[in-house]
Design a protein around this motif. Sequence first.
Motif, PDB file in Angstrom:
ATOM      1  N   ASP A  60       1.167  -0.895   0.102  1.00  0.00           N
ATOM      2  CA  ASP A  60      -0.063  -0.371  -0.077  1.00  0.00           C
ATOM      3  C   ASP A  60       0.602   1.021   0.217  1.00  0.00           C
ATOM      4  OD1 ASP A  60       1.335  -0.543   2.564  1.00  0.00           O
ATOM      5  OD2 ASP A  60      -0.924  -0.762   3.202  1.00  0.00           O
ATOM      6  N   ALA A  61       2.203   1.561  -0.762  1.00  0.00           N
ATOM      7  CA  ALA A  61       2.631   2.559  -0.835  1.00  0.00           C
ATOM      8  C   ALA A  61       3.541   3.300   0.886  1.00  0.00           C
ATOM      9  CB  ALA A  61       2.567   3.613  -1.763  1.00  0.00           C
ATOM     10  N   GLY A  62       3.596   2.283   1.054  1.00  0.00           N
ATOM     11  CA  GLY A  62       4.675   2.203   2.642  1.00  0.00           C
ATOM     12  C   GLY A  62       3.806   2.620   3.564  1.00  0.00           C
ATOM     13  N   VAL A  63       2.292   2.287   3.749  1.00  0.00           N
ATOM     14  CA  VAL A  63       1.362   2.515   5.177  1.00  0.00           C
ATOM     15  C   VAL A  63       1.926   1.907   5.700  1.00  0.00           C
ATOM     16  CG1 VAL A  63      -1.056   3.020   5.545  1.00  0.00           C
ATOM     17  CG2 VAL A  63      -0.357   4.022   3.335  1.00  0.00           C
ATOM     18  N   THR A  64       1.669   0.483   5.753  1.00  0.00           N
ATOM     19  CA  THR A  64       1.914  -0.523   6.252  1.00  0.00           C
ATOM     20  C   THR A  64       2.964  -1.699   6.142  1.00  0.00           C
ATOM     21  OG1 THR A  64       0.582  -1.909   5.242  1.00  0.00           O
ATOM     22  CG2 THR A  64      -0.407  -0.894   7.441  1.00  0.00           C
ATOM     23  N   TRP A  65       3.631  -2.233   7.109  1.00  0.00           N
ATOM     24  CA  TRP A  65       4.672  -3.135   6.127  1.00  0.00           C
ATOM     25  C   TRP A  65       4.529  -4.586   6.640  1.00  0.00           C
ATOM     26  CZ3 TRP A  65       8.035  -1.967   2.295  1.00  0.00           C
ATOM     27  CH2 TRP A  65       7.848  -0.422   2.472  1.00  0.00           C
ATOM     28  N   ASP A  66       5.335  -5.157   6.237  1.00  0.00           N
ATOM     29  CA  ASP A  66       5.210  -7.172   6.706  1.00  0.00           C
ATOM     30  C   ASP A  66       6.375  -7.791   6.238  1.00  0.00           C
ATOM     31  OD1 ASP A  66       2.026  -7.117   8.179  1.00  0.00           O
ATOM     32  OD2 ASP A  66       2.231  -6.077   5.873  1.00  0.00           O
ATOM     33  N   PRO A  67       6.996  -8.234   6.508  1.00  0.00           N
ATOM     34  CA  PRO A  67       8.094  -9.647   6.161  1.00  0.00           C
ATOM     35  C   PRO A  67       7.635 -10.214   4.969  1.00  0.00           C
ATOM     36  CG  PRO A  67       7.685 -10.066   8.565  1.00  0.00           C
ATOM     37  CD  PRO A  67       6.389  -8.755   8.763  1.00  0.00           C
ATOM     38  N   VAL A  68       8.140 -10.400   4.215  1.00  0.00           N
ATOM     39  CA  VAL A  68       7.487 -11.524   3.227  1.00  0.00           C
ATOM     40  C   VAL A  68       7.452 -12.752   3.279  1.00  0.00           C
ATOM     41  CG1 VAL A  68       8.939 -10.197   1.382  1.00  0.00           C
ATOM     42  CG2 VAL A  68      10.303 -12.218   2.556  1.00  0.00           C
ATOM     43  N   THR A  69       6.982 -13.591   3.650  1.00  0.00           N
ATOM     44  CA  THR A  69       6.745 -14.635   4.002  1.00  0.00           C
ATOM     45  C   THR A  69       7.558 -15.784   4.070  1.00  0.00           C
ATOM     46  OG1 THR A  69       4.335 -14.357   2.430  1.00  0.00           O
ATOM     47  CG2 THR A  69       4.234 -16.289   3.407  1.00  0.00           C
ATOM     48  N   ALA A  70       7.891 -16.248   3.210  1.00  0.00           N
ATOM     49  CA  ALA A  70       9.674 -17.002   3.566  1.00  0.00           C
ATOM     50  C   ALA A  70      10.545 -16.121   3.946  1.00  0.00           C
ATOM     51  CB  ALA A  70       9.660 -17.836   2.245  1.00  0.00           C
ATOM     52  N   ALA A  71      11.595 -16.792   4.713  1.00  0.00           N
ATOM     53  CA  ALA A  71      12.322 -16.422   5.405  1.00  0.00           C
ATOM     54  C   ALA A  71      13.839 -16.113   4.595  1.00  0.00           C
ATOM     55  CB  ALA A  71      12.854 -16.278   6.943  1.00  0.00           C
ATOM     56  N   LEU A  72      14.950 -15.639   4.666  1.00  0.00           N
ATOM     57  CA  LEU A  72      15.602 -16.382   3.694  1.00  0.00           C
ATOM     58  C   LEU A  72      16.415 -16.371   4.175  1.00  0.00           C
ATOM     59  CD1 LEU A  72      16.165 -12.522   1.743  1.00  0.00           C
ATOM     60  CD2 LEU A  72      15.913 -14.934   1.007  1.00  0.00           C
ATOM     61  N   PRO A  73      17.475 -17.795   4.056  1.00  0.00           N
ATOM     62  CA  PRO A  73      18.645 -17.965   4.896  1.00  0.00           C
ATOM     63  C   PRO A  73      19.798 -17.308   5.638  1.00  0.00           C
ATOM     64  CG  PRO A  73      18.550 -19.655   2.749  1.00  0.00           C
ATOM     65  CD  PRO A  73      17.701 -17.908   2.307  1.00  0.00           C
ATOM     66  N   HIS A  74      19.447 -16.178   4.887  1.00  0.00           N
ATOM     67  CA  HIS A  74      20.398 -14.516   5.837  1.00  0.00           C
ATOM     68  C   HIS A  74      19.659 -13.557   5.924  1.00  0.00           C
ATOM     69  CE1 HIS A  74      23.802 -17.773   4.233  1.00  0.00           C
ATOM     70  NE2 HIS A  74      23.789 -17.310   2.962  1.00  0.00           N
ATOM     71  N   GLN A  75      19.955 -13.313   7.245  1.00  0.00           N
ATOM     72  CA  GLN A  75      18.957 -12.071   7.346  1.00  0.00           C
ATOM     73  C   GLN A  75      19.274 -11.074   6.908  1.00  0.00           C
ATOM     74  OE1 GLN A  75      15.019 -11.953   9.055  1.00  0.00           O
ATOM     75  NE2 GLN A  75      15.423 -13.825   7.530  1.00  0.00           N
ATOM     76  N   ALA A  76      20.205 -11.003   7.175  1.00  0.00           N
ATOM     77  CA  ALA A  76      20.827  -9.316   6.216  1.00  0.00           C
ATOM     78  C   ALA A  76      20.861  -9.017   4.701  1.00  0.00           C
ATOM     79  CB  ALA A  76      22.668  -9.436   6.918  1.00  0.00           C
TER      80      ALA A  76
END
Length: 340
Positions: A60-76
């Motif tokens: 929604d153009a930056g109004v709300t944010w959520d982590p993507v559904t599948a976590a990446l192996p590296h969080q950085a």
Amino acid sequence: MTQIYLAFDGGLAVLRQQGSHWVATLSLFERKCQCLAVDPHRPQRVYCGAFDAGLWLSDDAGVTWDPVTAALPHQAVMAVAVSPHAEQAGAGVLWAGTEPSALFRSEDSGRSWQEQSGLQSLPSKATWSFPPRPWTHHVRWIEADATDADRLFIGIELGGVMRSLDGGATWEDRKAQSQHDCHTLRTHPLAPGLLYEAAGGGFAESYDGGATWQRDDRGRRYHYLWGLAVDPGDPTTVLVSASPGPGAAHNDQQAKALLYRRTNSGPWQADHIGLPAAEGTRAYVLATNPAELGVFYAATRHDLYRSADGGISWEQLPITWPDGARFTTVNALAVTEDES
């Protein structure tokens, strides 16, 4: 209406124009927001990578944010990009680069990932190292070629520019005369084969899709380059942020940075009109909006500037910040049109 996203150590700001001022709203508090990408197929969809918290998505153009559904192996997550060509179900194919250096592809907006493992077998990998954390390195930039759907570039800090000609399935190692300390890469939709690089050792460019390179430092006193942007309407007009060295680019006590402009392959010329003095200014992060020909944006530490004449002169944007808002290092800048 133009909308600006600003990622920094401590959060993310979305700037919307209200009358003569820009009003900032903040989110992702206390996150080390590192990189940004707007989906060109769906401009309301924006991605933000954080050094300490993985990849985040706004629909929604930056109004709300959520982590993507599948976590990446590296969080950085240090780099993110969306293909201007390939899309699935109305959204662009997504790329994410991490520390340690690894590249991931998603065709479903981050609900699943596939690592592009060919990157790990490149001969130069044994030499990759990021000086502040010498035991590691990272993907600093991902550039999906604006004119070739199969061509993809990544910049490793510190390792060099790597090229894929098959959408990331296989990779070629860095080429002679490209820079190894890669910070920013840019292609251009009006110039097939063009690739610019800003790096710790200076500027490099390719006119054959990254097969061969040449360097150009004519007219510049400073050779440590950070930000780079190209006029959306003119691929020969290029801006870079330059400092005497990494300390001057990123450290408050040593801060010194200038913007340099090059047009029609002439020598670099320093930009001064409307910008702060070099002394005390940290490296600029640069961006353009595809809908605004001849317009550049530049962020440094606390301030944001706009040029409407191809980078010749600048004005500081008046921004209203929430009470108590503070930010330090600006890591990424993205500008787009809010179509809501």
